[in-house]
Design a protein around this motif. Structure first.
Motif, short mmCIF file in Angstrom:
data_model
loop_
_atom_site.label_atom_id
_atom_site.label_comp_id
_atom_site.label_asym_id
_atom_site.label_seq_id
_atom_site.Cartn_x
_atom_site.Cartn_y
_atom_site.Cartn_z
N GLU A 65 19.02 58.21 44.51
CA GLU A 65 19.37 56.84 44.91
C GLU A 65 20.60 56.35 44.15
OE1 GLU A 65 15.76 54.67 44.18
OE2 GLU A 65 14.67 55.83 45.69
N GLU A 66 20.69 56.66 42.86
CA GLU A 66 21.85 56.26 42.06
C GLU A 66 23.13 56.91 42.58
OE1 GLU A 66 20.84 57.25 38.03
OE2 GLU A 66 19.37 55.63 37.88
N ILE A 67 23.05 58.16 42.96
CA ILE A 67 24.21 58.87 43.52
C ILE A 67 24.61 58.19 44.83
CG2 ILE A 67 24.97 61.04 44.56
CD1 ILE A 67 22.97 62.39 42.51
N SER A 68 23.65 57.86 45.66
CA SER A 68 23.92 57.21 46.94
C SER A 68 24.55 55.83 46.73
CB SER A 68 22.64 57.10 47.77
OG SER A 68 22.14 58.40 48.05
N GLU A 69 24.11 55.12 45.71
CA GLU A 69 24.72 53.82 45.37
C GLU A 69 26.20 54.02 45.02
OE1 GLU A 69 24.00 50.62 45.33
OE2 GLU A 69 21.83 50.44 45.28
N GLY A 75 26.50 54.00 49.72
CA GLY A 75 25.52 54.05 50.79
C GLY A 75 24.85 52.71 51.04
N PHE A 76 24.41 52.53 52.28
CA PHE A 76 23.67 51.32 52.64
C PHE A 76 22.17 51.51 52.39
CE2 PHE A 76 27.59 50.84 54.95
CZ PHE A 76 27.86 49.48 54.87
N PHE A 77 21.70 52.75 52.47
CA PHE A 77 20.28 53.05 52.28
C PHE A 77 20.10 54.52 51.96
CE2 PHE A 77 21.21 53.52 56.80
CZ PHE A 77 20.56 54.69 57.16
N VAL A 78 18.88 54.87 51.59
CA VAL A 78 18.46 56.27 51.45
C VAL A 78 17.33 56.45 52.44
CG1 VAL A 78 17.36 57.97 49.95
CG2 VAL A 78 19.13 56.46 49.02
N ASP A 79 17.35 57.59 53.14
CA ASP A 79 16.25 57.86 54.06
C ASP A 79 15.69 59.25 53.84
OD1 ASP A 79 18.04 59.60 55.35
OD2 ASP A 79 17.53 58.90 57.35
N LEU A 80 14.52 59.48 54.43
CA LEU A 80 13.84 60.77 54.36
C LEU A 80 12.86 60.84 55.52
CD1 LEU A 80 10.68 60.21 53.19
CD2 LEU A 80 12.05 59.58 51.21
N ARG A 85 12.81 54.54 54.78
CA ARG A 85 14.09 54.09 54.23
C ARG A 85 13.89 53.12 53.08
NH1 ARG A 85 18.22 52.89 59.25
NH2 ARG A 85 18.15 55.00 60.14
N LYS A 86 14.90 53.11 52.23
CA LYS A 86 14.99 52.14 51.15
C LYS A 86 16.41 51.60 51.15
CE LYS A 86 14.28 51.65 46.16
NZ LYS A 86 13.84 52.39 44.94
N ALA A 87 16.55 50.29 51.27
CA ALA A 87 17.88 49.67 51.28
C ALA A 87 18.50 49.74 49.89
CB ALA A 87 17.78 48.22 51.74
N LEU A 88 19.80 49.95 49.86
CA LEU A 88 20.56 49.93 48.61
C LEU A 88 21.31 48.61 48.50
CD1 LEU A 88 21.88 53.62 48.64
CD2 LEU A 88 19.88 52.69 47.44
N SER A 89 21.97 48.38 47.39
CA SER A 89 22.59 47.08 47.13
C SER A 89 23.68 46.72 48.14
CB SER A 89 23.17 47.03 45.71
OG SER A 89 24.19 47.99 45.55
N ARG A 90 24.32 47.70 48.75
CA ARG A 90 25.38 47.41 49.73
C ARG A 90 24.82 46.73 50.99
NH1 ARG A 90 30.00 51.60 51.96
NH2 ARG A 90 31.26 50.00 52.97
N ASP A 91 23.56 46.99 51.29
CA ASP A 91 22.91 46.37 52.45
C ASP A 91 22.28 45.06 52.00
OD1 ASP A 91 21.61 45.72 54.79
OD2 ASP A 91 20.25 47.44 54.75
N THR A 92 23.11 44.07 51.80
CA THR A 92 22.65 42.79 51.25
C THR A 92 21.64 42.08 52.16
OG1 THR A 92 24.58 41.66 52.18
CG2 THR A 92 24.74 42.42 49.89
N GLU A 93 21.74 42.30 53.46
CA GLU A 93 20.82 41.65 54.41
C GLU A 93 19.63 42.52 54.76
OE1 GLU A 93 22.94 40.04 57.78
OE2 GLU A 93 24.64 39.50 56.49
#
Length: 183
Positions: free
Chosen positions: A102-106, A110-115, A158-166
């Motif tokens: 998740e930190e790498i994706s941030e 990235g807007f989110f992480v999925d699996l 999915r888990k939203a990351l900080s870039r996906d503010t909404e």
């Protein structure tokens, strides 16, 4: 508590308090050639993190990638595989590996992480929920079965990351999709 250390061919050690045995592979070692693992390690080395015990025993690993479209706000980290050996479970290793991805994706914007996870794998589904993931959609017959068994559905979590503010990336779809409908 087991004594743990880091080693995997040529690695760059990640300095993390309390997690000295985590490594980020810097080039293909154990996984080479045309294997899926080798391809991921060659293309997305920062998304390939390994934990290995002092005797060389593989404790666990996470393998992922970055994919999607920035323009459509779909640029994200994807967890392709997460595996922890049975004797090293319940130590928080899977959660730590997920946190690192998740930190790498941030950092990659990235807007989110999925699996994707089998609907029947409730242990994994519950673990991912505890880590802040939610079911975005169900993918019908995502996993191919063997021995004449029916194919199995998957959850796209999915888990939203900080870039996906909404938090648009985690609004659940109201209906299931088929594998061919996934971009």
């Amino acid at each position: 508590m087991k004594s743990l250390a880091t080693r995997l061919c040529t690695v760059t050690t990640i300095s993390l308090p309390g997690w000295p045995w985590l490594s980020r592979a810097s080039r293909p070692c154990s996984w080479q050639g045309g294997s899926t693992e080798g391809k991921y390690l060659a293309h997305w080395p920062e998304y390939f993190i390994v934990a290995e015990a002092p005797g060389g025993e593989l404790m666990g690993y996470i393998m992922g990638k970055a994919e999607g479209s920035v323009a459509r706000e779909e640029w994200h980290g994807h967890v392709t595989a997460l595996s922890v050996a049975p004797e090293f479970r319940r130590l928080g290793l899977a959660a730590k590996l997920m946190e690192l991805l998740e930190e790498i994706s941030e950092r990659k914007g990235g807007f989110f992480v999925d699996l994707f996870v089998r609907v029947s794998n409730q242990v994994a589904v519950n673990m991912y929920k505890q880590l802040g993931y939610s079911v975005y959609r169900t993918v019908i017959e995502y996993y191919s079965a063997s021995n004449g068994e029916p194919d199995e559905d998957a959850y796209d979590m999915r888990k939203a990351l900080s870039r996906d503010t909404e938090k648009k990336s985690i609004i659940p779809l109201p209906h299931p999709v088929r594998p061919e409908d996934i971009e």
